[in-house]
Design a protein around this motif. Structure first.
Motif, PDB file in Angstrom:
ATOM      1  N   LEU A  69       0.867  -1.183   0.000  1.00 19.50           N
ATOM      2  CA  LEU A  69       0.000   0.000   0.000  1.00 19.50           C
ATOM      3  C   LEU A  69       0.898   1.226   0.000  1.00 19.50           C
ATOM      4  O   LEU A  69       1.550   1.524   1.002  1.00 19.50           O
ATOM      5  N   ASP A  70       0.916   1.930  -1.136  1.00 20.24           N
ATOM      6  CA  ASP A  70       1.767   3.114  -1.246  1.00 20.24           C
ATOM      7  C   ASP A  70       0.910   4.377  -1.171  1.00 20.24           C
ATOM      8  O   ASP A  70      -0.289   4.316  -0.873  1.00 20.24           O
ATOM      9  N   ASP A  71       1.509   5.518  -1.441  1.00 26.52           N
ATOM     10  CA  ASP A  71       0.797   6.791  -1.273  1.00 26.52           C
ATOM     11  C   ASP A  71      -0.420   6.906  -2.189  1.00 26.52           C
ATOM     12  O   ASP A  71      -1.512   7.273  -1.755  1.00 26.52           O
ATOM     13  N   ARG A  72      -0.241   6.602  -3.458  1.00 26.40           N
ATOM     14  CA  ARG A  72      -1.375   6.688  -4.383  1.00 26.40           C
ATOM     15  C   ARG A  72      -2.409   5.600  -4.093  1.00 26.40           C
ATOM     16  O   ARG A  72      -3.606   5.800  -4.317  1.00 26.40           O
ATOM     17  N   GLY A  73      -1.957   4.479  -3.567  1.00 23.27           N
ATOM     18  CA  GLY A  73      -2.899   3.450  -3.146  1.00 23.27           C
ATOM     19  C   GLY A  73      -3.759   3.910  -1.983  1.00 23.27           C
ATOM     20  O   GLY A  73      -4.969   3.652  -1.938  1.00 23.27           O
ATOM     21  N   ARG A  74      -3.141   4.621  -1.039  1.00 21.18           N
ATOM     22  CA  ARG A  74      -3.905   5.166   0.089  1.00 21.18           C
ATOM     23  C   ARG A  74      -4.936   6.183  -0.392  1.00 21.18           C
ATOM     24  O   ARG A  74      -6.051   6.250   0.132  1.00 21.18           O
ATOM     25  N   GLU A  75      -4.562   6.982  -1.383  1.00 19.39           N
ATOM     26  CA  GLU A  75      -5.528   7.941  -1.928  1.00 19.39           C
ATOM     27  C   GLU A  75      -6.726   7.212  -2.538  1.00 19.39           C
ATOM     28  O   GLU A  75      -7.872   7.656  -2.405  1.00 19.39           O
ATOM     29  N   LEU A  76      -6.464   6.096  -3.178  1.00 19.09           N
ATOM     30  CA  LEU A  76      -7.553   5.323  -3.788  1.00 19.09           C
ATOM     31  C   LEU A  76      -8.520   4.787  -2.735  1.00 19.09           C
ATOM     32  O   LEU A  76      -9.729   4.710  -2.971  1.00 19.09           O
ATOM     33  N   LEU A  77      -8.004   4.413  -1.568  1.00 19.68           N
ATOM     34  CA  LEU A  77      -8.860   3.847  -0.526  1.00 19.68           C
ATOM     35  C   LEU A  77     -10.018   4.772  -0.174  1.00 19.68           C
ATOM     36  O   LEU A  77     -11.113   4.306   0.169  1.00 19.68           O
ATOM     37  N   ALA A  78      -9.788   6.077  -0.255  1.00 23.50           N
ATOM     38  CA  ALA A  78     -10.836   7.042   0.094  1.00 23.50           C
ATOM     39  C   ALA A  78     -12.037   6.945  -0.833  1.00 23.50           C
ATOM     40  O   ALA A  78     -13.138   7.389  -0.485  1.00 23.50           O
ATOM     41  N   GLN A  79     -11.843   6.360  -2.011  1.00 21.48           N
ATOM     42  CA  GLN A  79     -12.921   6.264  -2.991  1.00 21.48           C
ATOM     43  C   GLN A  79     -13.603   4.894  -2.987  1.00 21.48           C
ATOM     44  O   GLN A  79     -14.534   4.669  -3.765  1.00 21.48           O
ATOM     45  N   VAL A  80     -13.135   3.985  -2.141  1.00 23.11           N
ATOM     46  CA  VAL A  80     -13.620   2.605  -2.146  1.00 23.11           C
ATOM     47  C   VAL A  80     -14.583   2.399  -0.981  1.00 23.11           C
ATOM     48  O   VAL A  80     -14.255   2.738   0.163  1.00 23.11           O
ATOM     49  N   PRO A  81     -15.760   1.835  -1.224  1.00 23.29           N
ATOM     50  CA  PRO A  81     -16.740   1.674  -0.147  1.00 23.29           C
ATOM     51  C   PRO A  81     -16.291   0.770   0.994  1.00 23.29           C
ATOM     52  O   PRO A  81     -16.664   0.999   2.139  1.00 23.29           O
ATOM     53  N   LEU A  82     -15.480  -0.269   0.687  1.00 26.90           N
ATOM     54  CA  LEU A  82     -15.130  -1.238   1.715  1.00 26.90           C
ATOM     55  C   LEU A  82     -13.683  -1.680   1.570  1.00 26.90           C
ATOM     56  O   LEU A  82     -13.234  -1.996   0.462  1.00 26.90           O
ATOM     57  N   VAL A  83     -12.965  -1.722   2.686  1.00 27.91           N
ATOM     58  CA  VAL A  83     -11.616  -2.278   2.761  1.00 27.91           C
ATOM     59  C   VAL A  83     -11.632  -3.414   3.771  1.00 27.91           C
ATOM     60  O   VAL A  83     -12.094  -3.237   4.905  1.00 27.91           O
ATOM     61  N   VAL A  84     -11.134  -4.577   3.368  1.00 32.68           N
ATOM     62  CA  VAL A  84     -10.999  -5.729   4.262  1.00 32.68           C
ATOM     63  C   VAL A  84      -9.513  -5.941   4.490  1.00 32.68           C
ATOM     64  O   VAL A  84      -8.743  -6.110   3.536  1.00 32.68           O
ATOM     65  N   THR A  85      -9.088  -5.937   5.764  1.00 36.15           N
ATOM     66  CA  THR A  85      -7.665  -6.024   6.080  1.00 36.15           C
ATOM     67  C   THR A  85      -7.489  -6.663   7.455  1.00 36.15           C
ATOM     68  O   THR A  85      -8.420  -7.273   7.990  1.00 36.15           O
ATOM     69  N   THR A  86      -6.299  -6.531   8.027  1.00 37.14           N
ATOM     70  CA  THR A  86      -6.038  -7.061   9.365  1.00 37.14           C
ATOM     71  C   THR A  86      -6.753  -6.224  10.421  1.00 37.14           C
ATOM     72  O   THR A  86      -7.133  -5.072  10.171  1.00 37.14           O
ATOM     73  N   ARG A  87      -6.912  -6.775  11.606  1.00 39.22           N
ATOM     74  CA  ARG A  87      -7.511  -6.001  12.708  1.00 39.22           C
ATOM     75  C   ARG A  87      -6.682  -4.753  12.994  1.00 39.22           C
ATOM     76  O   ARG A  87      -7.212  -3.652  13.126  1.00 39.22           O
ATOM     77  N   ALA A  88      -5.366  -4.930  13.108  1.00 39.55           N
ATOM     78  CA  ALA A  88      -4.492  -3.788  13.408  1.00 39.55           C
ATOM     79  C   ALA A  88      -4.518  -2.773  12.282  1.00 39.55           C
ATOM     80  O   ALA A  88      -4.533  -1.557  12.511  1.00 39.55           O
ATOM     81  N   GLY A  89      -4.551  -3.253  11.036  1.00 38.28           N
ATOM     82  CA  GLY A  89      -4.588  -2.355   9.900  1.00 38.28           C
ATOM     83  C   GLY A  89      -5.865  -1.542   9.847  1.00 38.28           C
ATOM     84  O   GLY A  89      -5.851  -0.357   9.520  1.00 38.28           O
ATOM     85  N   ALA A  90      -6.990  -2.175  10.186  1.00 41.26           N
ATOM     86  CA  ALA A  90      -8.271  -1.460  10.188  1.00 41.26           C
ATOM     87  C   ALA A  90      -8.239  -0.321  11.193  1.00 41.26           C
ATOM     88  O   ALA A  90      -8.754   0.775  10.931  1.00 41.26           O
ATOM     89  N   GLU A  91      -7.619  -0.542  12.347  1.00 37.19           N
ATOM     90  CA  GLU A  91      -7.519   0.512  13.360  1.00 37.19           C
ATOM     91  C   GLU A  91      -6.611   1.643  12.885  1.00 37.19           C
ATOM     92  O   GLU A  91      -6.920   2.821  13.066  1.00 37.19           O
ATOM     93  N   ARG A  92      -5.494   1.293  12.242  1.00 36.13           N
ATOM     94  CA  ARG A  92      -4.547   2.322  11.829  1.00 36.13           C
ATOM     95  C   ARG A  92      -5.055   3.143  10.648  1.00 36.13           C
ATOM     96  O   ARG A  92      -4.712   4.316  10.516  1.00 36.13           O
ATOM     97  N   LEU A  93      -5.862   2.538   9.784  1.00 35.58           N
ATOM     98  CA  LEU A  93      -6.369   3.280   8.627  1.00 35.58           C
ATOM     99  C   LEU A  93      -7.302   4.403   9.036  1.00 35.58           C
ATOM    100  O   LEU A  93      -7.425   5.403   8.331  1.00 35.58           O
ATOM    101  N   GLY A  94      -8.018   4.203  10.145  1.00 31.71           N
ATOM    102  CA  GLY A  94      -8.859   5.263  10.670  1.00 31.71           C
ATOM    103  C   GLY A  94     -10.037   5.622   9.793  1.00 31.71           C
ATOM    104  O   GLY A  94     -10.544   6.737   9.847  1.00 31.71           O
ATOM    105  N   ARG A  95     -10.507   4.685   8.983  1.00 33.48           N
ATOM    106  CA  ARG A  95     -11.678   4.929   8.151  1.00 33.48           C
ATOM    107  C   ARG A  95     -12.955   4.791   8.983  1.00 33.48           C
ATOM    108  O   ARG A  95     -12.931   4.322  10.123  1.00 33.48           O
ATOM    109  N   ALA A  96     -14.084   5.182   8.390  1.00 36.82           N
ATOM    110  CA  ALA A  96     -15.365   5.008   9.068  1.00 36.82           C
ATOM    111  C   ALA A  96     -15.571   3.533   9.401  1.00 36.82           C
ATOM    112  O   ALA A  96     -15.173   2.643   8.645  1.00 36.82           O
TER     113      ALA A  96
END
Length: 259
Positions: A69-96
């Motif tokens: 997951l690089d910088d432009r990949g992180r920008e893309l996440l803001a446009q995606v309705p759902l991200v499935v990842t690790t428990r720790a990753g979900a907390e660090r991403l700070g999404r809704a």
């Protein structure tokens, strides 16, 4: 499936557009991975984010390494309705809360939306390095996808892992039809011969256990920390007594920027 580069694959199935580990930065930059390790990106993506089109779900094996997951990949996440990842990753991403689902190995979630076929997603174990490396390398998961009408078994994306008891458990629990292998035999000068992703020989051993119909190699090119590329993988699989080399399917990459 469309291989965009590295671990980034667009999977179009059952009405869904699913993207794995989004990496879209151009080549040239060196990224730190912690504890004195780093790698330089040598190859850019075969598609830009705007060329990929709408994405329904991102399956993110881990968010703390820039080759997943690089910088432009992180920008893309803001446009995606759902991200499935690790428990720790979900907390660090700070999404809704309703836009991120954090899973531990063997947790299961369902992708569900109107007018689309549900897809069951099971998190599979990963160990991103040698024994005792998890506190340093961090948590990682793979993904096993199942949906109604699959003829021969699940679609399994291994995630960044070495061969260990956790991934050996996958064929004991499920029948895999297609496996997307994260390869490359990642090494860093500071840790010498230790490797942090599947070697070609480990991949052959794993596929001997799994016996998938189709084997799709990814994440073996484009970065300086990869110790093995396509040639090593093809050589190892060609020597398999089970003729596993005949099951390799290399997804084509369009013209990409290289250094």
């Amino acid at each position: 499936m469309t291989h965009i580069g590295g671990p980034t694959v667009l999977i179009e199935v059952a009405g869904w557009r699913i993207l794995t580990d989004p990496t879209f930065d151009p080549p040239g930059r060196r990224y730190a991975f912690g504890w004195g390790t780093s790698s330089r990106k040598k190859t850019g993506p075969s598609l830009q984010p705007e060329e990929v089109g709408p994405v329904d779900v991102v399956l993110l094996s881990h968010e703390h390494h820039a080759d997943n997951l690089d910088d432009r990949g992180r920008e893309l996440l803001a446009q995606v309705p759902l991200v499935v990842t690790t428990r720790a990753g979900a907390e660090r991403l700070g999404r809704a809360a309703d836009g991120t689902r954090g899973l531990r190995p063997w947790d299961r979630t369902t992708l569900d939306a109107p007018a689309r076929q549900p897809i069951s997603v099971t998190a599979t174990p990963c160990r991103h390095g040698p024994p005792l490396s998890r506190p340093i390398a961090g948590p990682v998961i793979g993904f096993a996808l199942q949906w109604e009408g699959q003829e021969h078994g699940v679609l399994w994306i291994t995630g960044d892992t070495v061969l260990f008891h956790g991934v050996r458990e996958v064929p004991r629990r499920m029948t895999v039809d297609t496996v997307v292998l994260h390869l490359g035999a990642v090494r860093f000068p500071i840790t010498g011969p230790l490797h942090y992703s599947l070697t070609a020989d480990e991949a052959v051993e794993l596929c001997t256990l799994v016996q998938p119909r189709t084997i799709i190699p990814v994440h073996y090119e484009g970065w300086s920390h990869f110790a093995q590329g396509r040639e090593a993988v093809e050589t190892a699989f060609a020597a398999s007594p089970d003729h596993l080399g005949e099951r390799l399917h290399w997804l084509p990459l369009r013209a990409v920027d290289k250094l």
